[in-house]
Design a protein around this motif. Structure first.
Motif, PDB file in Angstrom:
ATOM      1  N   LEU A 180     -35.936 -81.756 -14.588  1.00 60.40           N
ATOM      2  CA  LEU A 180     -37.215 -81.070 -14.556  1.00 60.40           C
ATOM      3  C   LEU A 180     -38.253 -81.860 -13.773  1.00 60.40           C
ATOM      4  CD1 LEU A 180     -37.443 -79.752 -18.230  1.00 60.40           C
ATOM      5  CD2 LEU A 180     -36.749 -78.514 -16.187  1.00 60.40           C
ATOM      6  N   ARG A 181     -38.170 -83.171 -13.791  1.00 66.63           N
ATOM      7  CA  ARG A 181     -39.153 -83.943 -13.033  1.00 66.63           C
ATOM      8  C   ARG A 181     -38.944 -83.781 -11.536  1.00 66.63           C
ATOM      9  NH1 ARG A 181     -37.325 -88.541 -16.036  1.00 66.63           N
ATOM     10  NH2 ARG A 181     -35.293 -89.260 -15.324  1.00 66.63           N
ATOM     11  N   ALA A 182     -37.691 -83.622 -11.084  1.00 64.72           N
ATOM     12  CA  ALA A 182     -37.461 -83.369  -9.661  1.00 64.72           C
ATOM     13  C   ALA A 182     -38.041 -82.014  -9.258  1.00 64.72           C
ATOM     14  CB  ALA A 182     -35.973 -83.427  -9.357  1.00 64.72           C
ATOM     15  N   LEU A 183     -37.854 -81.000 -10.103  1.00 65.28           N
ATOM     16  CA  LEU A 183     -38.417 -79.677  -9.817  1.00 65.28           C
ATOM     17  C   LEU A 183     -39.935 -79.708  -9.837  1.00 65.28           C
ATOM     18  CD1 LEU A 183     -35.979 -77.571 -12.033  1.00 65.28           C
ATOM     19  CD2 LEU A 183     -35.958 -77.727  -9.541  1.00 65.28           C
ATOM     20  N   GLU A 184     -40.524 -80.451 -10.765  1.00 67.87           N
ATOM     21  CA  GLU A 184     -41.975 -80.528 -10.840  1.00 67.87           C
ATOM     22  C   GLU A 184     -42.552 -81.288  -9.640  1.00 67.87           C
ATOM     23  OE1 GLU A 184     -45.832 -79.938 -12.488  1.00 67.87           O
ATOM     24  OE2 GLU A 184     -43.891 -78.932 -12.607  1.00 67.87           O
ATOM     25  N   VAL A 185     -41.866 -82.325  -9.215  1.00 68.03           N
ATOM     26  CA  VAL A 185     -42.316 -83.058  -8.021  1.00 68.03           C
ATOM     27  C   VAL A 185     -42.340 -82.129  -6.815  1.00 68.03           C
ATOM     28  CG1 VAL A 185     -41.661 -84.854  -6.380  1.00 68.03           C
ATOM     29  CG2 VAL A 185     -41.664 -85.351  -8.819  1.00 68.03           C
ATOM     30  N   TYR A 186     -41.289 -81.336  -6.665  1.00 74.17           N
ATOM     31  CA  TYR A 186     -41.281 -80.401  -5.530  1.00 74.17           C
ATOM     32  C   TYR A 186     -42.356 -79.325  -5.684  1.00 74.17           C
ATOM     33  CZ  TYR A 186     -40.078 -76.563  -2.501  1.00 74.17           C
ATOM     34  OH  TYR A 186     -40.150 -75.546  -1.577  1.00 74.17           O
ATOM     35  N   ARG A 187     -42.532 -78.805  -6.886  1.00 72.81           N
ATOM     36  CA  ARG A 187     -43.522 -77.743  -7.084  1.00 72.81           C
ATOM     37  C   ARG A 187     -44.921 -78.207  -6.710  1.00 72.81           C
ATOM     38  NH1 ARG A 187     -47.221 -75.633 -10.693  1.00 72.81           N
ATOM     39  NH2 ARG A 187     -47.234 -77.595 -11.845  1.00 72.81           N
ATOM     40  N   VAL A 188     -45.306 -79.362  -7.205  1.00 71.20           N
ATOM     41  CA  VAL A 188     -46.648 -79.875  -6.934  1.00 71.20           C
ATOM     42  C   VAL A 188     -46.796 -80.240  -5.463  1.00 71.20           C
ATOM     43  CG1 VAL A 188     -48.296 -81.682  -7.503  1.00 71.20           C
ATOM     44  CG2 VAL A 188     -46.928 -80.653  -9.307  1.00 71.20           C
ATOM     45  N   THR A 189     -45.770 -80.864  -4.884  1.00 66.92           N
ATOM     46  CA  THR A 189     -45.850 -81.254  -3.480  1.00 66.92           C
ATOM     47  C   THR A 189     -45.907 -80.034  -2.577  1.00 66.92           C
ATOM     48  OG1 THR A 189     -44.534 -83.224  -4.014  1.00 66.92           O
ATOM     49  CG2 THR A 189     -44.764 -82.661  -1.693  1.00 66.92           C
ATOM     50  N   ASN A 190     -45.132 -79.018  -2.898  1.00 69.33           N
ATOM     51  CA  ASN A 190     -45.139 -77.798  -2.099  1.00 69.33           C
ATOM     52  C   ASN A 190     -46.484 -77.086  -2.167  1.00 69.33           C
ATOM     53  OD1 ASN A 190     -44.560 -74.544  -2.542  1.00 69.33           O
ATOM     54  ND2 ASN A 190     -43.643 -75.381  -0.686  1.00 69.33           N
ATOM     55  N   LEU A 191     -47.126 -77.107  -3.334  1.00 66.05           N
ATOM     56  CA  LEU A 191     -48.426 -76.463  -3.454  1.00 66.05           C
ATOM     57  C   LEU A 191     -49.498 -77.210  -2.670  1.00 66.05           C
ATOM     58  CD1 LEU A 191     -48.348 -75.514  -7.234  1.00 66.05           C
ATOM     59  CD2 LEU A 191     -48.151 -73.972  -5.287  1.00 66.05           C
ATOM     60  N   ARG A 192     -49.361 -78.510  -2.554  1.00 66.30           N
ATOM     61  CA  ARG A 192     -50.300 -79.290  -1.758  1.00 66.30           C
ATOM     62  C   ARG A 192     -49.968 -79.234  -0.263  1.00 66.30           C
ATOM     63  NH1 ARG A 192     -55.161 -79.899  -3.909  1.00 66.30           N
ATOM     64  NH2 ARG A 192     -55.074 -80.760  -6.016  1.00 66.30           N
ATOM     65  N   CYS A 193     -48.698 -79.059   0.043  1.00 64.70           N
ATOM     66  CA  CYS A 193     -48.264 -78.951   1.443  1.00 64.70           C
ATOM     67  C   CYS A 193     -47.330 -77.744   1.545  1.00 64.70           C
ATOM     68  CB  CYS A 193     -47.558 -80.218   1.904  1.00 64.70           C
ATOM     69  SG  CYS A 193     -46.993 -80.171   3.627  1.00 64.70           S
ATOM     70  N   PRO A 194     -47.879 -76.535   1.719  1.00 66.52           N
ATOM     71  CA  PRO A 194     -47.043 -75.323   1.686  1.00 66.52           C
ATOM     72  C   PRO A 194     -45.947 -75.290   2.746  1.00 66.52           C
ATOM     73  CG  PRO A 194     -49.374 -74.768   1.536  1.00 66.52           C
ATOM     74  CD  PRO A 194     -49.299 -76.210   1.894  1.00 66.52           C
ATOM     75  N   ARG A 195     -46.083 -76.083   3.792  1.00 64.42           N
ATOM     76  CA  ARG A 195     -45.061 -76.082   4.842  1.00 64.42           C
ATOM     77  C   ARG A 195     -43.759 -76.737   4.384  1.00 64.42           C
ATOM     78  NH1 ARG A 195     -49.888 -76.907   7.540  1.00 64.42           N
ATOM     79  NH2 ARG A 195     -50.292 -75.497   9.297  1.00 64.42           N
ATOM     80  N   LEU A 196     -43.815 -77.520   3.310  1.00 63.45           N
ATOM     81  CA  LEU A 196     -42.624 -78.201   2.814  1.00 63.45           C
ATOM     82  C   LEU A 196     -41.727 -77.204   2.098  1.00 63.45           C
ATOM     83  CD1 LEU A 196     -41.055 -80.852   2.352  1.00 63.45           C
ATOM     84  CD2 LEU A 196     -42.338 -81.104   0.215  1.00 63.45           C
ATOM     85  N   GLY A 197     -40.558 -76.946   2.661  1.00 65.16           N
ATOM     86  CA  GLY A 197     -39.616 -76.032   2.049  1.00 65.16           C
ATOM     87  C   GLY A 197     -38.590 -76.752   1.202  1.00 65.16           C
ATOM     88  N   ILE A 198     -37.704 -75.980   0.587  1.00 63.95           N
ATOM     89  CA  ILE A 198     -36.677 -76.564  -0.282  1.00 63.95           C
ATOM     90  C   ILE A 198     -35.677 -77.376   0.526  1.00 63.95           C
ATOM     91  CG2 ILE A 198     -34.685 -75.946  -1.715  1.00 63.95           C
ATOM     92  CD1 ILE A 198     -36.330 -73.825  -3.018  1.00 63.95           C
ATOM     93  N   GLN A 199     -35.276 -76.860   1.671  1.00 59.72           N
ATOM     94  CA  GLN A 199     -34.246 -77.559   2.439  1.00 59.72           C
ATOM     95  C   GLN A 199     -34.674 -78.963   2.867  1.00 59.72           C
ATOM     96  OE1 GLN A 199     -32.989 -75.650   6.077  1.00 59.72           O
ATOM     97  NE2 GLN A 199     -30.945 -76.536   5.927  1.00 59.72           N
ATOM     98  N   PRO A 200     -35.845 -79.157   3.474  1.00 56.04           N
ATOM     99  CA  PRO A 200     -36.212 -80.543   3.809  1.00 56.04           C
ATOM    100  C   PRO A 200     -36.396 -81.430   2.587  1.00 56.04           C
ATOM    101  CG  PRO A 200     -38.030 -79.035   4.259  1.00 56.04           C
ATOM    102  CD  PRO A 200     -36.830 -78.194   3.995  1.00 56.04           C
ATOM    103  N   PHE A 201     -36.862 -80.846   1.472  1.00 56.81           N
ATOM    104  CA  PHE A 201     -37.021 -81.658   0.265  1.00 56.81           C
ATOM    105  C   PHE A 201     -35.659 -82.116  -0.251  1.00 56.81           C
ATOM    106  CE2 PHE A 201     -37.385 -82.141  -4.346  1.00 56.81           C
ATOM    107  CZ  PHE A 201     -38.435 -83.044  -4.433  1.00 56.81           C
ATOM    108  N   VAL A 202     -34.689 -81.216  -0.257  1.00 58.08           N
ATOM    109  CA  VAL A 202     -33.347 -81.585  -0.724  1.00 58.08           C
ATOM    110  C   VAL A 202     -32.720 -82.613   0.205  1.00 58.08           C
ATOM    111  CG1 VAL A 202     -31.017 -80.684  -1.072  1.00 58.08           C
ATOM    112  CG2 VAL A 202     -32.974 -79.444  -1.983  1.00 58.08           C
ATOM    113  N   ARG A 203     -32.927 -82.480   1.504  1.00 57.91           N
ATOM    114  CA  ARG A 203     -32.418 -83.483   2.432  1.00 57.91           C
ATOM    115  C   ARG A 203     -33.079 -84.836   2.188  1.00 57.91           C
ATOM    116  NH1 ARG A 203     -29.722 -82.160   7.229  1.00 57.91           N
ATOM    117  NH2 ARG A 203     -29.001 -80.004   7.278  1.00 57.91           N
ATOM    118  N   ALA A 204     -34.348 -84.815   1.830  1.00 60.65           N
ATOM    119  CA  ALA A 204     -35.012 -86.069   1.492  1.00 60.65           C
ATOM    120  C   ALA A 204     -34.398 -86.691   0.242  1.00 60.65           C
ATOM    121  CB  ALA A 204     -36.512 -85.835   1.289  1.00 60.65           C
ATOM    122  N   LEU A 205     -34.046 -85.857  -0.747  1.00 64.10           N
ATOM    123  CA  LEU A 205     -33.358 -86.377  -1.931  1.00 64.10           C
ATOM    124  C   LEU A 205     -32.034 -87.035  -1.544  1.00 64.10           C
ATOM    125  CD1 LEU A 205     -33.874 -83.593  -4.651  1.00 64.10           C
ATOM    126  CD2 LEU A 205     -35.109 -85.744  -4.387  1.00 64.10           C
TER     127      LEU A 205
END
Length: 904
Positions: A180-205
């Protein structure tokens, strides 16, 4: 390859060559592979195992029948499922478990409240573990295998995962979970930077984990994220129910505390509530279609849609349903502009705006874009930037139905409102003419629609009526919030352009909710303080206005109102040429066509086209005969006569005047917009850069300048011509609107002189500044009261839920209180600093709200009937108010100390 290497490779491939290969020396390799399912068991009819040499001597058909029977019984079975409905099946499966998963999330959130997202799950000592399963856990900085402990009380595997802080990627038998913390990190980051999609975030993981990118992980993460948002939506709904805020349109009625949190005894505002709306085509979405079809005539038609949708609906009430919007399509449009409703202001005069703005033209707005499904969004915002409602523009541009549906919804829910639209001059007439909207407008005291944002690009007549500077009750509000909002929300386009309909709306709704809570609310006090200081600065110019009035010989400020009406009257006369003059000019032009005496090359080209249209010289003569009869002309005009020369001068003057109008529409409007953005204060080099950019991109402007120069040279005497550099500089520094020749020379009128116009504009700015301060005093008082009432109300609800033993919901309500409570000291410190400025006339002591929802009594009846309780409540309000003021003063002192430290 040695024998040992070959045997090891064969074992890896689950191949058995002989009994010796299976470790006949007692290693048990063959039996082990059979038990693990890596090799078939060779059995005789007696049941004992036998070697391949024995198989050669046995009945081959019996062996084949046994193998066929084995494959039929234990082989790979046929899967009748298809990929077309897999999303819907997964959604249905999770929907059955979502309430239980929400319960588990509340328990996990309460258990980790103290340690936060960084804390680890610990199984309670009294928990009875019924089963454990090994799953792959994907966290922020690592991925590892762990045991999922299913304890007594876990109805589903998914709820057991959530209780442990994991989100499953499959509904029934997950083998992979996302923390849940990984999902929350992405949710908050995506809301602050809407250009960040799931695919680049997962690649960063994957980069953090030190592994190559896993293509399937993005799909698994997307599934887990959707379920995570669904769980959060369920909990938000529970919180609203617990707080009594689940009534229809509650969010809209309480969207902006400064606009909608009304207090007892506050002054009535001429326009109680203002909003702005506009369309934005940046958030369009491509529709997945089959290959386009080509007809025999060569035309192409988009292929049929092949999107695989599901029945998910985005929670919340930000979006108006498409069905509601479509109710306003083509409804009453045939009679829309034919007549106006009695009692509503009627203005049928044409102001030319419909020719300037593309979204006013039906042939443009009704055009469908075949490659898109949703072509954009059409939101409505309050004057502080809170989103009120939004609709999708579907396969079209800005159609009237979008504005109609938004306006009607706000009428019904909020009542007395006034809206702004960049084509408000036409849309206001459409609203007043619509049979249903006009009734809603009258029922709700609807004021007017003002043409905001592109106001300086409209015709001057339209500006004098609809520009916010001249509209009573608007204050200094420009109502241009939509464009500023779009500049931020356009970052969503990268992730929504190819998303599904549900995921696009989910992303847009989540962004709007987050922006309202953490951006717009956080800057609300800053916006109001900035507006207040600006109004005070304008009021400080009153002395300069008095000096200007003395120089102009103006005794009273009421004279400026007369000047404005004179300007309106003058422009109204320009829009309609006198019939006699019109016929004389037409008669002169027909005679010129007959004699071939028209002067300029452009006129000769137009006359050639006219002769081609008439086809015969006799037709032109017939028109001349007709005009002579209608005008009563006995002697035909000829060149050199006074009437001929007078008509010729009027024709050239009209051509010159229309050329200026066209040039104004293309150039001056844009430059005024740049000037409004403070571009006029830029340096020389930057202005030159802007001029070159506009020159390279605007062929229409070049044509307008050339047309103006031709008309100017044809005038008697010739008028000065213009080049590109002069137009750009003049557009930054001058007001072209009235400094022109016309049938009536108004260049010496006081309202046409630069000094007179500056004084008149300053007068209206002062009027609007007084209205702005009056409105801000009301809004600041509302906001201060709201912060106190909201905090006290949520604290009481926490105590009530704690008494009921619902600790999980207590924590959720506390999160709601902390969401906005974190900004209270910031808001109050800004207001306290503003109150110390000279000219502040507001009140920072909280008042009493009209709504009883946040009051201490349990019900309104209790509040009205029990006088003793009311007295106690008054004491409680006084006590809380005193405590609130102490907090305000403390926060102000802390802020002042921080500023002093920073300065030192």
């Amino acid at each position: 390859m040695t024998r040992e290497q070959r045997l090891a490779q064969d074992r890896l491939r689950d191949m058995a060559d002989s009994d010796e290969d299976y470790g006949g020396g007692g290693g048990g390799g063959y039996e082990e592979d059979v038990l693990r399912g890596r090799a078939p068991a060779y059995l005789s009819h007696a049941g004992e195992d036998f070697t391949r040499e024995d198989l050669a001597r046995s009945d081959e058909s019996l062996y084949e029948r046994l193998m066929e029977s084995h494959r039929a019984s234990f082989g790979r079975h046929y899967d009748p499922r298809t990929r077309r409905n897999r999303t819907q099946k997964r959604v249905d499966a999770f929907s059955k478990q979502i309430e239980t998963m929400a319960d588990a999330y509340v328990s996990w959130s309460a258990a980790t409240a103290e340690g936060g997202l960084g804390s680890s799950y610990e199984l309670s000592a009294d928990a009875v573990v019924q089963e454990t399963r090994e799953v792959l856990v994907v966290d922020v900085f690592s991925a590892y295998h762990d045991n999922l402990a299913l304890i007594a009380g876990d109805r589903y595997v998914s709820s057991g995962c959530v209780r442990q802080g994991w989100m499953p990627v499959a509904p029934w038998f997950p083998t992979v979970v996302i923390t849940l913390r990984a999902l929350e990190v992405y949710r908050v980051t995506n809301l602050r930077c809407p250009r960040l999609g799931i695919q680049p975030f997962v690649r960063a993981l994957c980069d953090l984990h030190g592994v190559a990118p896993r293509p399937w992980l993005a799909s698994q993460f997307s599934v887990a994220f959707d379920v995570y948002l669904a769980v959060r939506a369920v909990i938000d709904k529970r919180v609203q129910v617990a707080l009594g805020r689940d009534t229809p349109n509650w969010r809209l009625k309480n969207a902006c505390p400064a606009c909608l949190y009304k207090l007892e005894g506050e002054p009535h505002l001429y326009i109680p509530f203002m909003y702005t709306m506009d369309g934005n085509n940046s958030l369009s979405r491509h529709e997945i279609r089959e290959k386009e079809q080509v007809h025999e005539d060569g035309t192409t038609v988009p292929g049929a849609s092949k999107e695989l949708g599901d029945d998910r609906v985005v929670p919340g009430d930000y979006y108006l349903p498409r069905e509601e919007v479509n109710k306003w399509a083509k409804e009453g449009l045939e009679e829309l502009m034919k007549g106006f409703v009695p009692g509503v202001e009627n203005d049928n005069d044409q102001d030319g705006c419909a020719e300037r703005w593309q979204n006013m033209k039906e042939d443009v707005t009704a055009r469908a874009w075949g490659m898109y499904d949703e072509t954009g969004i059409f939101p409505a915002l309050c004057r502080h930037g809170f989103v009120l409602v939004v609709v999708d523009m579907v396969k079209s541009g800005e159609l009237a139905k979008y504005g109609f549906s938004v306006t009607a919804h706000l009428f019904r829910v909020l009542g007395e409102v006034a809206g702004a639209y960049d084509i408000g001059c036409k849309f206001g007439k459409m609203v007043n003419s619509h049979p249903l909207l006009s009734k809603l407008a009258l029922d709700n005291n609807f004021k007017s629609l003002v043409g905001a944002f592109h106001g300086h690009g409209h015709g001057r007549r339209c500006q004098l009526k609809n520009l916010t500077t001249y509209v009573k009750g608007v204050g200094l509000e420009s109502l241009e919030g939509c464009e500023a909002y779009f500049s931020k929300s356009n970052g969503l386009a990268a992730n929504t352009r190819h998303a599904s309909r549900f995921h696009r709306q989910q992303a847009i709704t989540a962004y709007m909710k987050h922006t309202d809570a953490f951006d717009t609310y956080q800057s609300l006090s800053l916006v109001m303080c900035s507006k207040y200081r600006r109004a005070l600065e304008i009021k400080a110019t009153y002395g300069a206005l008095r000096e200007a009035m003395r120089d102009l010989g103006v005794e009273s400020r009421e004279v400026f109102e007369t000047w404005l009406e004179s300007e309106k009257t003058y422009l109204r006369t320009l829009s309609r040429e006198p019939l006699e003059e019109t016929m004389e000019m037409e008669y002169y032009q027909k005679l010129g066509a007959r004699h071939g005496r028209l002067r300029s090359k452009a006129t000769r080209r137009l006359e050639t086209q006219r002769r081609h249209a008439l086809e015969l010289h006799a037709k032109a003569l017939a028109v001349v005969h007709d005009l002579e009869v209608r005008m009563g002309i006995e002697t035909r005009w000829s060149p050199g006569e006074d009437k001929w020369d007078g008509a010729a001068a009027r024709v050239e003057k009209r051509r010159y005047r229309r050329a200026i109008d066209h040039l104004e529409g293309l150039v001056v409007s844009r430059m005024f917009e740049l000037a409004k953005c403070h571009m006029s204060g830029t340096g020389y080099r930057l202005r030159k850069h802007i001029a070159k950019a506009l020159q390279a991109r605007s062929k229409a402007i070049k044509g307008a300048i050339a047309k103006y120069n031709q008309a100017a040279e044809a005038m008697e005497p010739p008028r000065p011509t213009l080049d590109w550099e002069q137009v750009v500089e003049c557009a930054f520094l001058a007001d072209f609107d009235l400094l022109r020749d016309a049938r009536e020379d108004i260049r010496q009128e006081p309202w046409a002189l630069p000094a007179g116009r500056a004084a008149m504009d300053q007068h209206f700015k002062l009027l609007r500044a007084d209205e702005e301060i009056e409105r801000l005093n009301v809004e600041i008082h509302r906001f201060v009261t709201y912060m106190r009432d909201e905090d006290n109300f949520l604290i009481r609800q926490e105590d009530r839920l704690r008494e009921e033993g619902d600790e999980g919901m207590v924590h959720q309500v506390r999160l709601v209180r902390m969401e906005r409570g974190r900004f209270t000291s910031l808001h109050m410190s800004r207001f306290v600093r503003l109150s110390k400025a000279g000219g502040f006339t507001g009140d920072l002591v909280p008042g009493v709200s009209v709504s009883r929802e946040r009051h201490a009594p349990a019900s309104e009846a209790e509040y009205e009937q029990d006088e003793d309780a009311a007295s106690d409540d008054d004491e409680e309000v006084a006590r809380l108010t005193a405590g609130f003021i102490n907090i305000v003063r403390l926060s102000s002192d802390i802020s002042a100390e921080a500023e002093d430290t920073q300065d030192s």
